[in-house]
Design a protein around this motif. Structure first.
Motif, PDB file in Angstrom:
ATOM      1  N   PRO A 180       0.840  -1.235  -0.095  1.00 53.74           N
ATOM      2  CA  PRO A 180      -0.144  -0.208   0.080  1.00 53.74           C
ATOM      3  C   PRO A 180       1.004   1.363  -0.004  1.00 53.74           C
ATOM      4  O   PRO A 180       1.972   0.997   0.310  1.00 53.74           O
ATOM      5  N   ASP A 181       0.236   2.368  -0.445  1.00 56.54           N
ATOM      6  CA  ASP A 181       0.899   3.587  -0.570  1.00 56.54           C
ATOM      7  C   ASP A 181       1.215   4.186   0.980  1.00 56.54           C
ATOM      8  O   ASP A 181       0.505   5.202   1.284  1.00 56.54           O
ATOM      9  N   ILE A 182       1.828   3.498   1.731  1.00 55.87           N
ATOM     10  CA  ILE A 182       2.235   4.163   3.086  1.00 55.87           C
ATOM     11  C   ILE A 182       3.783   4.500   3.168  1.00 55.87           C
ATOM     12  O   ILE A 182       4.493   3.822   2.647  1.00 55.87           O
ATOM     13  N   PRO A 183       4.064   5.791   3.521  1.00 57.07           N
ATOM     14  CA  PRO A 183       5.561   6.055   3.539  1.00 57.07           C
ATOM     15  C   PRO A 183       6.394   5.145   4.354  1.00 57.07           C
ATOM     16  O   PRO A 183       5.864   4.699   5.505  1.00 57.07           O
ATOM     17  N   GLY A 186       8.356   0.264   1.830  1.00 56.23           N
ATOM     18  CA  GLY A 186       9.387  -0.222   1.355  1.00 56.23           C
ATOM     19  C   GLY A 186      10.391  -1.123   2.056  1.00 56.23           C
ATOM     20  O   GLY A 186      10.643  -2.060   1.486  1.00 56.23           O
TER      21      GLY A 186
END
Length: 352
Positions: A180-183, A186
């Motif tokens: 998901p696009d969570i800072p 990665g």
């Protein structure tokens, strides 16, 4: 060249093909499909990036997780020995991680080699590499970046390899974990990369309360870790009946080091493996959890870009391959294994 004139090959388009059928992906779906086809006398090429067949189920999913689960169950069982009159086994229990991991890897290698021997016995042609459609009946196979990590599939293309022609094709490339696009996401582990751990964590945060997230949370808890599981929705295991999920959650909340929080929003992940922080918001406001590792288990999404489906006339809808009830895509001689699911991604089959 494959003979397309026999009764067995009646569904293969007429022509001189290198193989009657090319199967892309050697996981449970693709490999079983290839074996069934070969058993019916068709010539089959089975293309996969990994050196041995088995796909996610063997190398990163069901089988390795059950190896861990078996060890976790032994640890859990020992806690109840005294109540059953079993003495001498309820002392300090320790986990020998190197021994467990050596056993797990040995099981996977043995099963992979056995599967490979079975495929060879059926005269399935195994080709290691990444497959890309050149046109409706041709595949280019890039062998320059072979890997047993399906996430790397999108990193390759256009390298050294070979081209093959086929009458029919089956797409069975599966779906890697969705990030998901969570800072900072990665830096987290996934169900593909968790197997690289050099030691069991003492504190771990799990983001996602589906089957994978729940299983891993329980396993690491039984291995001795303090575990926090965060679920964005109002309950875990949305893919099962509500009553089952409710009862399981109630049972797990009695565990001494396992916490489950629902209706939370994960806002950021900081740090590096070994010293990480999850920032999240719940009904009480901003929260944080300090841990060694973060495991993201938020479903799966297919990676279809490298396949170059357009060149073969295969339509994609909402990120998955459109297919009918017989798994046929918009190109009638090309099939896709899988089925649409509201909580995850698969290779194919959003039903017509």
């Amino acid at each position: 060249m494959a003979d397309t004139t026999s009764a067995n090959n009646s569904r293969i388009p007429p022509g001189e093909w290198d193989y009657d059928v090319a199967v892309i992906g050697a996981g449970p779906g693709g490999e079983d499909c290839a074996r069934e086809l070969a058993g019916h006398g068709l010539s089959v090429a089975l293309i996969d990036a990994a050196p041995l067949p088995g796909g996610e189920c063997l190398w990163r999913g069901c089988i390795p997780s059950k190896s861990w689960r078996a060890a976790a169950d032994r640890i859990r069982d020992r806690a109840g020995d005294a109540a059953m009159g079993v003495r001498g086994t309820d002392g300090d229990i320790t986990l020998d991680w190197p021994t467990l991991e050596a056993r797990r890897r040995a099981i996977l290698e043995e099963r992979g080699q056995l599967a490979q021997r079975t495929d060879k016995g059926l005269k399935i042609k195994a080709i290691q590499g990444y497959a890309t459609f050149v046109d409706e009946h041709t595949l280019a196979i890039d062998s320059s970046g072979n890997s047993d990590d399906p996430h790397r599939r999108a990193e390759h293309g256009g390298g050294a390899g070979e081209s093959i022609t086929f009458g029919c094709a089956v797409i069975a490339t599966g779906a890697p974990p969705f990030i998901p696009d969570i800072p900072g996401a990665g830096m987290a582990l996934t169900s593909d990369t968790v197997w690289s751990l050099s030691a069991p964590p003492k504190r771990i945060g799990v983001i996602g309360g589906g089957a994978i997230g729940m299983e891993m949370a329980q396993i690491f808890h039984d291995f001795g870790a303090e575990v926090l599981l965060l679920q964005r929705g109002d309950r875990v295991l949305v893919e099962v009946e509500k009553e089952i999920a409710k009862n399981l959650t109630a049972a797990l909340l009695d565990e001494p080091r396992l916490s489950i929080k629902t209706d939370v929003e994960t806002t950021a992940i900081e740090g590096e493996p070994g010293a990480m922080v999850i920032h999240y918001e719940d009904a009480e406001g901003a929260q944080r959890f300090d841990c060694e590792h973060v495991l993201i288990a938020t479903g799966k999404r297919p990676l279809l870009g490298l396949l170059n489906l357009e060149a073969a006339g295969v339509a994609v809808e909402d990120g998955v391959i459109r297919a009918d009830a017989q798994c046929r895509t918009s190109a009638e001689h090309i099939y896709a294994i899988g089925a649409a699911h509201p909580h995850g991604g698969v290779t194919g089959a959003v039903a017509d």
